[in-house]
Design an enzyme around this catalytic site. Structure first.
Site, PDB file in Angstrom:
ATOM      1  N   GLY A   1       9.977  -7.626  -2.263  1.00 55.22           N
ATOM      2  CA  GLY A   1       9.204  -6.477  -2.999  1.00 55.22           C
ATOM      3  C   GLY A   1       7.478  -6.554  -2.348  1.00 55.22           C
TER       4      GLY A   1
ATOM      5  N   GLY B   1       2.417  -8.121  -4.631  1.00 52.36           N
ATOM      6  CA  GLY B   1       3.560  -8.652  -5.589  1.00 52.36           C
ATOM      7  C   GLY B   1       3.190  -7.544  -6.853  1.00 52.36           C
TER       8      GLY B   1
ATOM      9  N   ASP C   1      -3.355   1.335   5.769  1.00 51.92           N
ATOM     10  CA  ASP C   1      -3.798   0.841   4.507  1.00 51.92           C
ATOM     11  C   ASP C   1      -5.019  -0.366   4.713  1.00 51.92           C
ATOM     12  OD1 ASP C   1      -3.421   0.220   1.629  1.00 51.92           O
ATOM     13  OD2 ASP C   1      -3.072  -1.884   2.357  1.00 51.92           O
TER      14      ASP C   1
ATOM     15  N   LYS D   1      -8.916   0.133   3.464  1.00 54.61           N
ATOM     16  CA  LYS D   1      -9.814  -0.902   2.540  1.00 54.61           C
ATOM     17  C   LYS D   1     -10.968  -1.184   3.318  1.00 54.61           C
ATOM     18  CE  LYS D   1      -5.541  -2.700   0.580  1.00 54.61           C
ATOM     19  NZ  LYS D   1      -4.406  -3.895   0.708  1.00 54.61           N
TER      20      LYS D   1
END
Length: 201
Positions: free
Chosen positions: A48, A181, A62, A66
Site C-alpha cells: 500500500g 503509508g 510527484d 515537491k
C-alpha cells in the site's frame, strides 16, 4: 517551517537535496537489498505504499512537484518545466493499458537495472532517487551515494532532506522521517486540517 525560519533569519540557502518520496525510498532500499526492480515495485504496491497506479510514483512527477514547492518556498521563481525529471517508466510501460500489463513490462525491463546496481555496489555505494536544487538548476533522478552521504543509511519508507546554507556548510541541516503509508498520510492530513482551522480562527 524550517525553511521559512532559515529564510526569515536571513540565511542564504545554497543547496537542497532530498529523497522526497517514501514510496521510491522503499523501492530503492529493496533494490539495494538485492530485489529486482519489478519485485520491488510489486512489493511496494502490495504493502500500500504506491499510488493505485505505480506509474504515478515512478514517473518522478510527484517528487518534482515537491521540489518545486521547496524552491518557491525559499523565494525563487520556478516552474515545473524548469525541473529535469528522470522517469523510471519506459515508453512501453507508459503505453501499457492496465496496471497488470505494466508490471509485466517491468519484469522484462529488470535487466537494465542490473548493471546500475552492480556498478554502485562495486563502488560501495547505494542507489537513491534524489531531488536536488543548486545554482539555479533543479533535477530529479537516480544517484549513487557513498557512506559519507547523509542519504546512505535511509531505511524503509523514510524521507530525508539536506539543506545547505552559508552557515550550514559543509555539514547540511538534515530533516528525516517516515514518508509513506496510510497511517502517515492520515496523520499529515489531520495536521494540515488543524493548521488551517487555527489560521481561520
Amino acid at each position: 517551517n524550517t525553511l521559512q525560519d532559515l529564510v526569515t533569519s536571513g540565511e542564504e540557502i545554497t543547496k537542497i537535496e532530498g529523497v522526497l518520496s517514501g514510496t521510491l525510498g522503499y523501492i530503492f532500499n529493496s533494490l539495494n537489498e538485492g530485489k529486482s526492480f519489478s519485485e520491488s515495485v510489486s512489493d511496494a504496491k502490495e504493502k500500500g505504499f504506491t499510488e493505485p497506479d505505480p506509474r504515478d510514483d515512478l514517473n518522478g512527477i510527484d517528487v518534482a512537484r515537491k521540489l518545486l514547492i521547496i524552491i518557491r518556498e525559499i523565494g525563487f521563481k520556478f516552474e515545473m518545466k524548469d525541473v529535469k525529471v528522470e522517469s523510471l517508466v519506459s515508453e512501453k510501460g507508459e503505453m501499457s493499458k492496465s496496471i497488470e500489463d505494466f508490471l509485466e513490462v517491468l519484469k522484462i525491463e529488470d535487466a537494465k537495472y542490473i548493471d546500475i546496481i552492480r556498478k554502485a555496489k562495486d563502488e560501495n555505494k547505494v542507489l537513491r532517487y534524489i531531488a536536488k536544487y543548486e545554482s539555479g538548476e533543479a533535477t530529479v533522478g537516480i544517484q549513487a551515494v557513498s557512506a559519507e552521504h547523509p542519504f546512505y543509511r535511509l531505511k524503509g519508507v523514510e524521507n530525508i532532506a539536506a539543506i545547505s546554507t552559508k552557515n550550514h556548510s559543509p555539514y547540511p541541516l538534515v530533516i528525516r522521517g517516515k514518508g509513506a503509508g496510510a497511517d502517515y498520510t492520515a496523520f499529515g492530513i489531520f495536521s494540515d486540517i488543524i493548521k488551517v482551522s487555527q489560521f481561520l480562527g
